[in-house]
Write an enzyme that holds these catalytic residues in place. Sequence first.
Site, PDB file in Angstrom:
ATOM      1  N   SER A 183       0.831  -1.195   0.000  1.00  0.00           N
ATOM      2  CA  SER A 183       0.000   0.000   0.000  1.00  0.00           C
ATOM      3  C   SER A 183       0.873   1.256   0.000  1.00  0.00           C
ATOM      4  CB  SER A 183      -0.964  -0.041   1.189  1.00  0.00           C
ATOM      5  OG  SER A 183      -2.005   0.894   1.032  1.00  0.00           O
ATOM      6  N   ASP A 284      -9.800  -4.538  -4.888  1.00  0.00           N
ATOM      7  CA  ASP A 284      -9.079  -3.350  -4.430  1.00  0.00           C
ATOM      8  C   ASP A 284      -9.476  -2.162  -5.300  1.00  0.00           C
ATOM      9  OD1 ASP A 284      -7.302  -1.407  -3.629  1.00  0.00           O
ATOM     10  OD2 ASP A 284      -5.513  -2.659  -3.828  1.00  0.00           O
ATOM     11  N   HIS A 314      -7.881  -5.251  -0.556  1.00  0.00           N
ATOM     12  CA  HIS A 314      -6.676  -4.532  -0.179  1.00  0.00           C
ATOM     13  C   HIS A 314      -6.220  -5.040   1.187  1.00  0.00           C
ATOM     14  CE1 HIS A 314      -4.018  -1.053  -0.873  1.00  0.00           C
ATOM     15  NE2 HIS A 314      -3.978  -0.966   0.443  1.00  0.00           N
TER      16      HIS A 314
END
Length: 357
Positions: A183, A284, A314
């Site tokens: 991320s 995601d 995610h």
Amino acid sequence: MTEIDPSLAKPRPGAASLKLPWKTRISVAALSAVTDFCRRSNGSLNRSLLSLLDARTPASATPVRGVRTADVTVDPSRNLWFRLFVPSSGESLPVIVFFHGGGFAFLSPDSRIYDAVCRRICRKTQALVLSVNYRRSPEHRYPAPYEDGADVLRFLDRNGLATADAAAAGLADLSSCFLAGDSAGANISHHVGRQWAAGAWERIRLAGMVLIQPFFGGEERTEAELRLSKAPVVSVERTDWMWLAFLPEGADRDHEAANPFGPRAKGELEAALPEALVVVGGFDPLQDWQRRYYEGLRARGRAARLVEYPEAIHAFYAFPEIKESAVILDEIKGFIDGLRVQSTTEQKHGDAGDENE
């Protein structure tokens, strides 16, 4: 801003429905509740309250499931340190410099979730893992985490691990170093990789980058962002807040930090940027930006591999009960092992060429 048909916000016909283990649902709900409760609409954050709610794991000199840990200070003036993960066996180990996720604002290497993630990576890859405690937003905006990441590489380039952990120093192969992150941490890996590729280094050689669901964005609302606007962990409303808290005052999401190949990107991509493994999840909202990043690397002649998990949310890799969280570890290990073999072969050929001159 490009307008997209609002009907795209609806699930696609025939698309798979999101199915998560009950344990994951509870964990995601708890994590989201904590971060939502602590952030304010103006881009500020109740850091004191967040610290109370963030469960931490202390470093352990005694191996836990085959991995021992130690916290190493780089610069106490800005609380820059890393947690070192050392496997119980092995020699001449690759080094992974890891940047945790959390939208640049949340979590740390000693947060329970990331201590566990890095422990699993260390055990699976048989690599030394250095999980960096970079400065977080909104107290420290762009480019603070990029500077911290580059300074950890400079620390390694100057000292190795000799001043940090003598036993680990004897195991570390700094000529086989990898940047990795998930991320926001994957975003940091890219920008730190660019700084390494543009600099001069004595010991550190970056062999590759592992970017797990990198946090990129832009002013455009992509199809996936509209369709998955209320997805777990990174809803569009949450990611907008994270960019507001991180980017320079007055900047929009097309700033190069968020949109590295967008309309405000500056300069050419460094030729020395190492090969990248880019991981994408089918649930995601950021997936379109992640694919564009991969395509941007390839279009600029850089080596990159794309791995997709169609049923992954995610941060799926942080939940061991999700089956793909084990599969991705195999993928990372294969990527690292493959590049190490390639590097060794190239080095032998280079040495043979020198002898024949």
